[in-house]
Design an enzyme around this catalytic site. Sequence first.
Site, PDB file in Angstrom:
ATOM      1  N   CYS A  78       0.845  -1.191   0.000  1.00  0.00           N
ATOM      2  CA  CYS A  78       0.000   0.000   0.000  1.00  0.00           C
ATOM      3  C   CYS A  78       0.885   1.249   0.000  1.00  0.00           C
ATOM      4  O   CYS A  78       1.924   1.271   0.648  1.00  0.00           O
ATOM      5  CB  CYS A  78      -0.945   0.122   1.194  1.00  0.00           C
ATOM      6  SG  CYS A  78      -2.089  -1.238   1.382  1.00  0.00           S
ATOM      7  N   ARG A  94       3.531   0.110  -5.127  1.00  0.00           N
ATOM      8  CA  ARG A  94       3.389  -0.528  -3.816  1.00  0.00           C
ATOM      9  C   ARG A  94       2.106  -1.341  -3.687  1.00  0.00           C
ATOM     10  O   ARG A  94       1.926  -2.085  -2.723  1.00  0.00           O
ATOM     11  CB  ARG A  94       3.410   0.533  -2.717  1.00  0.00           C
ATOM     12  CG  ARG A  94       4.692   1.307  -2.651  1.00  0.00           C
ATOM     13  CD  ARG A  94       4.633   2.323  -1.543  1.00  0.00           C
ATOM     14  NE  ARG A  94       4.568   1.680  -0.252  1.00  0.00           N
ATOM     15  CZ  ARG A  94       5.634   1.323   0.457  1.00  0.00           C
ATOM     16  NH1 ARG A  94       6.834   1.547  -0.010  1.00  0.00           N
ATOM     17  NH2 ARG A  94       5.493   0.739   1.620  1.00  0.00           N
ATOM     18  N   TRP A 141      -2.837  -2.598  -1.648  1.00  0.00           N
ATOM     19  CA  TRP A 141      -2.588  -4.014  -1.906  1.00  0.00           C
ATOM     20  C   TRP A 141      -3.416  -4.746  -0.863  1.00  0.00           C
ATOM     21  O   TRP A 141      -3.169  -4.651   0.325  1.00  0.00           O
ATOM     22  CB  TRP A 141      -1.107  -4.349  -1.767  1.00  0.00           C
ATOM     23  CG  TRP A 141      -0.793  -5.750  -2.185  1.00  0.00           C
ATOM     24  CD1 TRP A 141      -0.547  -6.185  -3.459  1.00  0.00           C
ATOM     25  CD2 TRP A 141      -0.690  -6.900  -1.343  1.00  0.00           C
ATOM     26  NE1 TRP A 141      -0.306  -7.537  -3.453  1.00  0.00           N
ATOM     27  CE2 TRP A 141      -0.391  -8.010  -2.169  1.00  0.00           C
ATOM     28  CE3 TRP A 141      -0.836  -7.114   0.022  1.00  0.00           C
ATOM     29  CZ2 TRP A 141      -0.223  -9.293  -1.671  1.00  0.00           C
ATOM     30  CZ3 TRP A 141      -0.680  -8.403   0.518  1.00  0.00           C
ATOM     31  CH2 TRP A 141      -0.372  -9.467  -0.332  1.00  0.00           C
ATOM     32  N   ASN A 166      -1.691   1.595   5.878  1.00  0.00           N
ATOM     33  CA  ASN A 166      -0.825   0.606   5.233  1.00  0.00           C
ATOM     34  C   ASN A 166      -0.388  -0.362   6.321  1.00  0.00           C
ATOM     35  O   ASN A 166       0.160   0.066   7.330  1.00  0.00           O
ATOM     36  CB  ASN A 166       0.395   1.321   4.635  1.00  0.00           C
ATOM     37  CG  ASN A 166       1.501   0.355   4.255  1.00  0.00           C
ATOM     38  OD1 ASN A 166       1.239  -0.800   3.936  1.00  0.00           O
ATOM     39  ND2 ASN A 166       2.741   0.824   4.297  1.00  0.00           N
ATOM     40  N   GLY A 167      -0.639  -1.654   6.128  1.00  0.00           N
ATOM     41  CA  GLY A 167      -0.216  -2.641   7.124  1.00  0.00           C
ATOM     42  C   GLY A 167      -1.363  -3.549   7.511  1.00  0.00           C
ATOM     43  O   GLY A 167      -2.357  -3.666   6.774  1.00  0.00           O
ATOM     44  N   GLU A 223      17.011 -16.923 -10.416  1.00  0.00           N
ATOM     45  CA  GLU A 223      16.498 -15.574 -10.665  1.00  0.00           C
ATOM     46  C   GLU A 223      15.771 -15.527 -12.027  1.00  0.00           C
ATOM     47  O   GLU A 223      14.707 -14.908 -12.147  1.00  0.00           O
ATOM     48  CB  GLU A 223      17.649 -14.562 -10.636  1.00  0.00           C
ATOM     49  CG  GLU A 223      17.344 -13.180 -11.169  1.00  0.00           C
ATOM     50  CD  GLU A 223      16.270 -12.407 -10.394  1.00  0.00           C
ATOM     51  OE1 GLU A 223      15.801 -12.878  -9.354  1.00  0.00           O
ATOM     52  OE2 GLU A 223      15.883 -11.324 -10.878  1.00  0.00           O
ATOM     53  N   LYS A 226      11.828 -14.414 -12.425  1.00  0.00           N
ATOM     54  CA  LYS A 226      11.375 -13.327 -13.305  1.00  0.00           C
ATOM     55  C   LYS A 226      10.224 -13.820 -14.177  1.00  0.00           C
ATOM     56  O   LYS A 226       9.259 -13.119 -14.412  1.00  0.00           O
ATOM     57  CB  LYS A 226      12.511 -12.839 -14.215  1.00  0.00           C
ATOM     58  CG  LYS A 226      13.547 -11.958 -13.564  1.00  0.00           C
ATOM     59  CD  LYS A 226      13.121 -10.512 -13.339  1.00  0.00           C
ATOM     60  CE  LYS A 226      12.730 -10.208 -11.955  1.00  0.00           C
ATOM     61  NZ  LYS A 226      13.590 -10.289 -10.839  1.00  0.00           N
ATOM     62  N   GLU A 250       6.909 -14.374 -12.066  1.00  0.00           N
ATOM     63  CA  GLU A 250       6.192 -13.182 -11.632  1.00  0.00           C
ATOM     64  C   GLU A 250       5.694 -12.347 -12.803  1.00  0.00           C
ATOM     65  O   GLU A 250       4.666 -11.682 -12.686  1.00  0.00           O
ATOM     66  CB  GLU A 250       7.013 -12.336 -10.653  1.00  0.00           C
ATOM     67  CG  GLU A 250       8.174 -11.573 -11.212  1.00  0.00           C
ATOM     68  CD  GLU A 250       8.849 -10.660 -10.152  1.00  0.00           C
ATOM     69  OE1 GLU A 250      10.033 -10.400 -10.302  1.00  0.00           O
ATOM     70  OE2 GLU A 250       8.179 -10.213  -9.202  1.00  0.00           O
ATOM     71  N   HIS A 265      19.450 -36.158 -10.384  1.00  0.00           N
ATOM     72  CA  HIS A 265      18.869 -36.569  -9.103  1.00  0.00           C
ATOM     73  C   HIS A 265      17.364 -36.331  -9.083  1.00  0.00           C
ATOM     74  O   HIS A 265      16.750 -36.372  -8.022  1.00  0.00           O
ATOM     75  CB  HIS A 265      19.554 -35.823  -7.950  1.00  0.00           C
ATOM     76  CG  HIS A 265      21.022 -36.090  -7.888  1.00  0.00           C
ATOM     77  ND1 HIS A 265      21.541 -37.247  -7.358  1.00  0.00           N
ATOM     78  CD2 HIS A 265      22.077 -35.378  -8.352  1.00  0.00           C
ATOM     79  CE1 HIS A 265      22.861 -37.220  -7.472  1.00  0.00           C
ATOM     80  NE2 HIS A 265      23.206 -36.098  -8.086  1.00  0.00           N
ATOM     81  N   LYS A 311       5.396  -4.071  -4.954  1.00  0.00           N
ATOM     82  CA  LYS A 311       6.851  -3.901  -4.980  1.00  0.00           C
ATOM     83  C   LYS A 311       7.474  -4.150  -3.606  1.00  0.00           C
ATOM     84  O   LYS A 311       8.474  -4.834  -3.491  1.00  0.00           O
ATOM     85  CB  LYS A 311       7.159  -2.473  -5.451  1.00  0.00           C
ATOM     86  CG  LYS A 311       8.627  -2.142  -5.508  1.00  0.00           C
ATOM     87  CD  LYS A 311       9.256  -2.741  -6.724  1.00  0.00           C
ATOM     88  CE  LYS A 311      10.709  -2.402  -6.870  1.00  0.00           C
ATOM     89  NZ  LYS A 311      11.400  -3.415  -7.705  1.00  0.00           N
TER      90      LYS A 311
HETATM   91  O1  M6R Z   1      12.704  -4.611  -1.439  1.00  0.00           O
HETATM   92  P1  M6R Z   1      13.366  -5.944  -1.331  1.00  0.00           P
HETATM   93  O2  M6R Z   1      14.640  -6.042  -2.100  1.00  0.00           O
HETATM   94  O3  M6R Z   1      13.564  -6.374   0.099  1.00  0.00           O
HETATM   95  O4  M6R Z   1      12.343  -6.971  -1.959  1.00  0.00           O
HETATM   96  C1  M6R Z   1      12.594  -8.342  -1.902  1.00  0.00           C
HETATM   97  C2  M6R Z   1      11.683  -9.103  -2.831  1.00  0.00           C
HETATM   98  O5  M6R Z   1      10.342  -8.907  -2.469  1.00  0.00           O
HETATM   99  C3  M6R Z   1      11.870  -8.684  -4.294  1.00  0.00           C
HETATM  100  O6  M6R Z   1      13.194  -8.833  -4.699  1.00  0.00           O
HETATM  101  C4  M6R Z   1      10.961  -9.545  -5.209  1.00  0.00           C
HETATM  102  O7  M6R Z   1      11.343 -10.868  -5.164  1.00  0.00           O
HETATM  103  C5  M6R Z   1      10.995  -8.972  -6.636  1.00  0.00           C
HETATM  104  N1  M6R Z   1       9.676  -8.565  -7.036  1.00  0.00           N
HETATM  105  C6  M6R Z   1      11.438  -9.961  -7.642  1.00  0.00           C
HETATM  106  O8  M6R Z   1      11.549  -9.372  -8.897  1.00  0.00           O
END
Ligand code: M6R
Length: 618
Positions: free
Chosen positions: A2, A27, A76, A103-104, A487, A491, A494, A510, A613
């Site tokens: 949020c 956010r 969010w 927010n929270g 990674e 990507k 998501e 394995h 984010k």
């Molecule tokens: O703000 P942060 O780096 O702590 O966030 C960590 C993860 O939430 C963030 O890297 C998330 O995995 C990304 N959306 C991936 O692209």
Amino acid sequence: MCGIVGYVGPKSTLDVLIGGLRRLEYRGYDSAGVSVISPTGHLETRKKAGKLVNLVAEIEEHPLPAAHIGIGHTRWATHGAPTDGNAHPHLGGQTQKLSLIHNGIIENFAELKAELLAEGTSFASETDSEVAAHLIAREFEKTGDLPSAFASVVVRLHGAFTILVIHEDQPDVVLAARRNAPLVIGLGDGENFLGSDVAAFVEHTKRAISVGQDEIVILRADSVEVRTFDGKTVTHEEFTVDWDASAASKGGWSSFMAKEIADQPQAVADTLMGRLNSDGSVRLAEIDGLSHEDIKNLERIIIVACGTASYAGDIAKYGIEKWSRIPVQVELSHEFRYRDPIINKNTLIVAISQSGETMDTLMAIRYAKELGAKVLAICNTQGATLARESDAVIYTHAGPEVAVASTKALTAQITAGFLLGLFLASIRGAVPAAELQRVGLDLLKMPGRVSHVIEGLKQAERLGAEMANAKSVLFLGRNVGFPVAMEGALKLKELAYIHAEGFAAGELKHGPIALIEEGQPVIVIVPSPRDEDSLHPKVISNIQEIRARGAKVIAIAEEGDNQVSSYAENVIFVPECETLLAPILTVIPLQAFALALSTAKGLDVDQPRNLAKSVTVE
Ligand code: M6R
């Protein structure tokens, strides 16, 4: 999650709020809403489910009055579906004169709601937040003192919250409270701002103050007062935001993610700036708080992080261990916190986070500090909670990262992790200084190489677009290539909502090799053929094993690797570098691949579904 923004001052409040929400939309984007108090003293609210554009359309249809005070929220969803009714702001009291954004998560909301229901309060939403609106309004109706009504309620709330409130009967003040969620004040001339982060107001002022844990802000156009929850006045040092509002705009790119991929040469260069001498030796003034003695006594480093930041940690581990000979373990923050880890004063916790507001990582460092460990943050956001709560901070200077998918923050985090490894190693002396300097000199060349990779991304983009119909993509890597594979898979999950997995290539036989069938796309991170541990032939064998079972292989390999083309359908080449530094280059085609595949599927690359984010709740 949020985003929140608050404003009091002479400008058009609606413009300030909508501009702030636009920058904070990363956010959360399940709904958005604003409340303003008109010059005639009327509170007016507009809110709408869906992205900010829906709210803007709603306001066009039902205009708001000119106003000089207001609050705005982008959500969010946690408690209650993303509907118009559950969108913030929430109104409080019988007279509905109070407006609140949150927010929270208010963990004890059920108990507080029961108290209000017993008194006959009716609720307009399913959210936990509305409870706080009614409680504050109720207290204000009793006492007529808004700041004390506000303070008496926030101390009763458990969990995580940033709350902003305005009230029709006190039309010159915005009240805010913060516990376990971010809140920053923007200081203007005859105007003041509040935001979840500086993006909310950076186009109006660069002067900012971070609000501390369990503090209340009383914000007026000409004054800002910060108090603790128990009423003591506190002062915080002001800081200057070091990026420009234009850095957080798309600047002609099709998406923030595309821009942020292209920003990477600068992000890496800025993270190196002032930290590497021309002879390749490293200086990290930021960690002066750790004496040479402390560093020599270190028995263990634990890196805590989540998501992409944790892969930065996995990659940095290879360098830190190799050069400093300090054992490193990398842990997901949320797992670390709840498993009774062994920590003492000779343990260094390195917390990596772009936002510096990831609640799981904050909880992990708080726990580690209680156990006596020192905490070093690698963080991209000035004034973030992580930076304030850590003993030392290495800032990654990647600039604002707006797209939900992390790209430039990752390459900057890896760079910072390597700088840390080289610095610790130079003090520990386990490896000859000349070897460390050789790596340092190579690190200095990385921005140029990153540019070279970015100039050649067309091939990765074409391959991504061609795979728009793929149901699953697998990624393989060894050594530093393994976290790169994970990674690449993250990507794709998501951004393109398809099954993707990253495996250690040695693990194939394995179990995972059973997944390979005719036409299965597999992206393989191939180590340098110059690698002294002979991993290259092993990965080539892995490629042969999966191709024999029908896999369609895309290899990411080093320029000059003459063998790999005979074994893979497609090879994307990246420049030669020190083998441990290669992830800074090999990860970039995977970012472009995921972006292109998602775009070809017609998806929103900057705001993928169900995500936000910053994950500011546990
Ligand atoms: O703000 P942060 O780096 O702590 O966030 C960590 C993860 O939430 C963030 O890297 C998330 O995995 C990304 N959306 C991936 O692209």
